[in-house]
Scaffold this active site. Sequence first.
Site: not given
Length: 445
Positions: A20, A109, A136, A209
Amino acid sequence: MELGAVIVAFKLGILGLGTVGCGTVQLLTDSDGRHPLLEEIEIYRVGVRSLDKPREVKLPKEVVTTDLEAIVTDPEIDIIVEVMGGLEPARELMLKAIRNGKHIVTANKAAISRFGEELYTAANQAGVYVMLEASVGGGIPVIQPLKQSLSVNRIQAVTGIINGTTNYILTRMQDEGSSFDDVLVDAQELGYAEADPTADVEGLDAADKISILASIAFDRGVNREDVYCEGIRQISKTDIEYAQKLGFVIKLLAIAKKVNLTSLSVRVHPTLVPSEHPLASIHGVNNAVFVEGEPIGQVMFFGPGAGAGATASAVSSDILNLVASLISLPESNSKDSKYKISNLDPLLASFHQGYCQLAPREELVTRFYARFLTKDQPGVIGKLGTCFGKHGVSLESVVQTGFQEKLAEIVVVTHDVSEGSFHQALEEIRTLEAIDSIPSLLRVL
């Protein structure tokens, strides 16, 4: 870009340079054709655990450091982007950044579902934002729509397919008739499942989530440890076949639903979804969140639920929202030319108005699918019906579907019933001499 007579340049400190983190850096440094505000953002420091690890992005040596604490305390940095994951040191680093006047953008999360109240309270006291769109649904915009576009609605339920790994596995099992174990191995080889897939296949990731979505949709915090969680390991090819014959598909659903004026049901479990329901069409690693409210009715958000590009899109959209909000600040609402905010935008800020009460599971009302293996004796179906009837369980269908070796296979689908009544009936049924086992027990949407 100018704020009054001051040139505004927003400096980011990024914690983590994995999938990410790399995706976010790539997006932010390739601004052609994107929103012009991206050009006002500088990647000032990036924190990593190891300087020697090969990565997909190249950054100047002076930008990358292993001193994460120096990043969250650096007075030059305006926004901390936390994409390292895990509970610690992520939680402590975000809290320290908040105490030092930094806004937070996070994809974490696990930390938000457990420590959201602590982080929000600290941020609101410090006059900074905690942005969590990427926590989420990957690239699906759902957090901000719940906070803003849908906030005038009375939300009744939020139902989601919010774990791509389990949806991929169930889709393959449905399409190919493959077993859970075989598809899991393929998912691991393709990178859709971790080497240790527990968080995904046991429903723990989805529970994180739905805790976050419920807290936003219903303006109350959710104690993550109170969320009922059931995974998909027990789902068999047999159940998927029977579900299809009955007009259903099996999905791992995360559900947050208003039970009454004071309590919610928040749970994760495999569910038989009617084939005509919008969620039944969500295949592969895709995610979807289905929202029901008044007066809007039903809306669904659908898209890629994971991956570098999807999650980087959500992270970067939060950064952009923050920058747009900070640029619009009047000079009197900033402090020492930085961006501590005396009046946070209530549609952008994160907060809880206390914690919600979760209804006892035995009081929840749903439909059930159950598969019984029984001795091939006359009157077994009648005995099942008698036990269910004694406990107020109304049956929609009872079908003897065939045999497994010398045992008869009977599939039952109920009408709406409280979980307590249904399980009381099952306890009595298990004592019947003709019952060998109950290999499957699933809820029906």
